[in-house]
Design a protein around this motif. Structure first.
Motif: not given
Length: 590
Positions: A151-178
Motif C-alpha cells: 500500500p502507498l503510505e502517506l508519511i508526511l503532508h505539508d499543509a502549506h501547499g505548493e510554493h517556491e523551493h518546495d522540494a522535499k529531499p529526504l535523508a535517514f539516520d540510523n535511529a529511526g529518523h527521517m
C-alpha cells in the motif's frame, strides 16, 4: 488418526521446505546473480570519466523525463518522473539479462499531487520513499515483483501547499529518523518578494516554518510539520541532502540566493550576480544556523557577507562569521540537486565514504555562460574533505559553452548506488539514466588518472567568467532587448526557452502571444502585477514567482513585450505605451 496427522504434517513441512528453496533460488537470481562483464557504451554514453571508469546508458528516453532515482538491493531501478501523468508519477525498471541496460520498464504511482518540482527517491529498510512538492510517501518493496505491491503510505503532508523551493529531499539516520528540508518561498525574506529594492523583514517570520530542516519519525503515517522537530535553520533552499554513515551526521549542499543585480542594480554588477553567492557544502548538526536570509557566502572573498536586503553592499560582513561556514564553497548557481556518500566497494578505495554531488546546471548566470552540468566528487575522511573537489563525470550538456540552459543536452539530477557498487545518475532533459562502473585493477588507481579531468576545469562550464570577454550581451543592449537582458534573461534565458523546470518558455507561450485570440492584455497584466503559483504553459505545469515589473515605464513595458512577441519564434503584433497605460489604470491603487 495420529498417522494421518503425522503424514499431513510431513507433507506440510515438505511443501514449506520446497517453497523456501524456491524463494532462496529466486532471491539468488534477483539479488546474487552476477552481471555479465559490462560493455561500456561508445564514448561512455557521452560522459567523460577518470581512469578506468566506464558507463552505459541503463535507461533512455523516458517520456516523463526524470528527477531523482533509487536502486534496490536486487538492482531494480526506481525513477521519480519530472512530468508525471494520470498513469503514474514513477518508473520501475529491471535489467533481466544483466547487460547493464534495463529491458523492462513500467510506470506506477498514481497519486494525486504530481507537480514537476517534487523530488527525492530513496530505498530505506525495504521501503521505497519518494516525495512530491507537498507530500512524502513510502511503499513496501517486494524483490519478487518489479512494481511495488504494498500500500502507498502517506508519511508526511505539508499543509502549506505548493510554493517556491518546495522540494522535499529526504535523508535517514540510523535511529529511526527521517530528515526533510522545507524551502523558503522567498529570495531573502523581502517585504515584497523579488521586487527590486524591497527590504528584508527583520526577525524573518518565514524561519518559523520554512528555510530549514525538520526531523520526523521515519515510519509514522500522516505526520505534519508540527509533528517534527526543527533540526537546522537558515537554509533557503536544499535539494541535495544525505546522511553520512561514516561519521553519523547529516550533510547538505545548499542553493545560494539569486538576483543580486536584478534586485539591487546600483550595488551589484551583472558579473557579481553571475559569480555570487556560493553553493555551500555544509555539515549539519542539530541547532545549526546557516544564516539565511541575512547572509550569503562570497566564494571570491571566502566569507559570509550581509545580504543587500539587510543593508549589505558586497563588502559588509556584519556577523557573518557567527554562522555555519561551508566545508566547500562551490561556484554560484550550479544548482546542487543531489548528494550521495559512496558506501559501495566496486570503486577504488579513495572513493569509499566520499561525497558525490550532482550539479543540475545554472539558469541565472546570464549574460555570462551558464555553468555546472556535471557530477563532482569530494574525498572525505572523518567528516572532513581531504582534498579539492574533482570533476567525476562531465559531458552531460553535450557542449563546453552553454549560453542558455536549453542548450544543454542533458542535466544530471539524481544519484544512487547499485548493489554491486555502480553509481547511477539520472537526467531531467532526455529521461536518461547512466550506470557508471569501474573496470580494471582498482588497486592501481593513481592520482595521475585524474589529470585529464582536472584540465576540464578550464572550460567555460567551470571557470569564473571574464567580466568583459565572456559577456554575451555585448552589442545587444538596445530598446526592448536591453530591458529583456536586464530584467528577464536570468529566468527566461537569452533564447527565451526558460529552464523547463521553474521558468517557462516565452516562445509560443499563450501567456505571451495571447493564445488563439492574440490578446495583448494577459502579457501586459503579468508584467504589471506579477504572477505566483501553479500555471500551465504550452501544456506543461510550472510553479514559481514572476515579480511585478510595474516600476518600468509604460514605454519600457511596451518595448520589452514587443521584443518578446517578435522573437523566440513569436510573430505577434507590437505593444504600445498607450495600451500599457490603459491597463495600468485598471489595477488596484490606480
Amino acid at each position: 488418526m495420529k498417522k494421518n496427522n503425522f503424514l499431513g504434517a510431513r507433507k506440510t513441512v515438505t511443501v514449506l521446505l520446497a517453497t523456501a528453496i524456491a524463494a532462496i533460488t529466486l532471491a539468488f537470481v534477483l539479488v546474487k546473480h552476477p552481471d555479465k562483464t559490462l560493455t561500456a557504451d561508445k564514448n561512455n554514453g557521452g560522459l567523460y570519466l577518470p581512469g578506468n571508469f566506464k558507463a552505459v546508458i541503463a535507461i533512455d528516453s523516458l517520456a516523463g523525463r526524470a528527477r531523482h532515482l533509487a536502486v534496490n538491493t536486487n538492482g531494480d531501478i526506481y525513477v521519480k518522473l519530472r512530468f508525471p501523468d494520470s498513469t503514474g508519477g514513477n518508473i520501475a525498471a529491471r535489467d533481466t539479462d544483466h547487460d547493464g541496460k534495463a529491458d523492462t520498464i513500467k510506470k506506477f504511482g498514481n497519486y494525486d499531487d504530481k507537480g514537476p518540482y517534487g523530488t527525492s527517491m530513496r530505498v530505506h529498510k525495504g521501503y521505497l520513499y519518494f516525495s512530491s512538492e507537498v507530500n512524502v510517501y513510502r511503499t513496501k518493496l517486494n524483490p519478487n515483483t518489479l512494481v511495488p505491491d504494498g500500500p502507498l503510505e502517506l508519511i508526511l503532508h505539508d499543509a502549506h501547499g505548493e510554493h517556491e523551493h518546495d522540494a522535499k529531499p529526504l535523508a535517514f539516520d540510523n535511529a529511526g529518523h527521517m530528515y526533510v528540508a522545507f524551502g523558503a518561498p522567498s529570495n531573502a525574506c523581502q517585504e515584497q518578494n523579488r521586487v527590486p529594492g524591497s527590504p528584508g523583514i527583520k526577525g524573518c517570520p518565514l524561519l518559523q516554518e520554512y528555510g530549514g530542516i525538520w526531523q520526523f519519525d521515519e515510519a509514522k503515517p500522516n505526520q505534519q510539520q508540527k509533528d517534527g522537530v526543527r533540526y537546522a535553520t537558515g537554509l533557503r533552499s536544499v535539494v541535495a541532502m544525505d546522511w553520512n554513515t561514516a561519521d553519523n551526521c547529516l550533510y547538505v549542499v545548499a542553493h545560494g540566493r539569486d538576483d543580486l543585480r536584478l534586485l539591487f542594480p546600483k550595488k551589484f554588477s551583472a558579473w557579481q550576480s553571475a559569480v555570487m553567492p556560493a553553493e555551500e557544502f555544509l555539515k549539519i548538526k542539530q541547532g545549526t544556523d546557516v544564516g539565511w536570509p541575512y547572509y550569503y557566502y562570497d566564494p571570491i572573498q571566502h566569507k559570509k557577507l550581509l545580504n543587500p536586503e539587510y543593508g549589505g553592499d558586497g563588502i559588509k560582513a556584519g556577523d557573518g562569521a557567527k554562522y555555519a561556514q561551508p566545508l566547500i564553497a562551490f561556484q554560484a548557481h550550479w544548482a546542487p540537486n543531489d548528494l550521495l556518500f559512496y558506501t559501495g566497494n566496486q570503486f577504488p578505495a579513495r572513493y569509499k565514504n566520499g561525497a558525490f554531488v550532482a550539479f543540475h546546471g545554472s539558469t541565472n548566470r546570464s549574460p555570462y555562460p551558464q555553468a555546472g552540468f556535471f557530477v563532482a566528487f569530494v574525498p572525505f575522511k572523518n567528516g572532513v574533505p581531504t582534498g579539492r573537489w574533482e570533476i567525476f563525470a562531465d559531458g552531460f550538456a553535450g557542449r563546453n559553452t552553454v549560453v542558455s540552459v536549453s542548450d544543454a543536452l542533458c542535466r544530471p539530477m539524481g544519484l544512487s548506488t547499485g548493489p554491486d557498487g555502480s553509481l547511477y545518475v539520472s537526467d531531467t532533459e532526455l529521461g536518461r539514466v547512466w550506470r557508471i562502473f569501474y573496470q580494471g585493477d582498482k588497486t592501481k588507481f593513481t592520482s595521475a588518472m585524474l589529470a585529464k579531468m582536472e584540465l576540464r576545469k578550464k572550460l567555460p562550464n567551470f571557470k569564473i567568467p571574464d567580466k568583459a570577454r565572456n559577456n554575451f550581451a555585448t552589442g545587444m543592449l538596445k530598446g526592448g532587448a536591453k530591458i529583456y537582458t536586464t530584467h528577464c534573461v536570468s529566468c527566461h534565458q537569452k533564447d527565451g526557452k526558460g529552464d523547463g523546470n521553474l521558468f517557462p518558455p516565452l516562445g509560443g507561450s499563450e501567456w505571451v502571444t495571447g493564445g488563439k485570440y492574440m490578446e495583448k492584455e494577459p502579457a501586459i497584466r503579468v508584467l504589471l502585477s506579477g504572477l505566483e503559483g501553479p500555471v500551465t504553459v504550452k501544456g506543461k505545469p510550472y510553479n514559481s514567482v514572476m515579480p511585478k515589473h510595474n516600476f518600468l515605464s509604460d514605454a519600457e513595458i511596451a518595448g520589452v513585450l514587443t521584443y518578446i512577441r517578435s522573437n523566440f519564434g513569436n510573430n505577434s503584433s507590437l505593444v504600445t505605451a498607450s495600451e500599457v497605460k490603459k491597463i495600468r489604470a485598471t489595477l488596484p491603487g490606480k
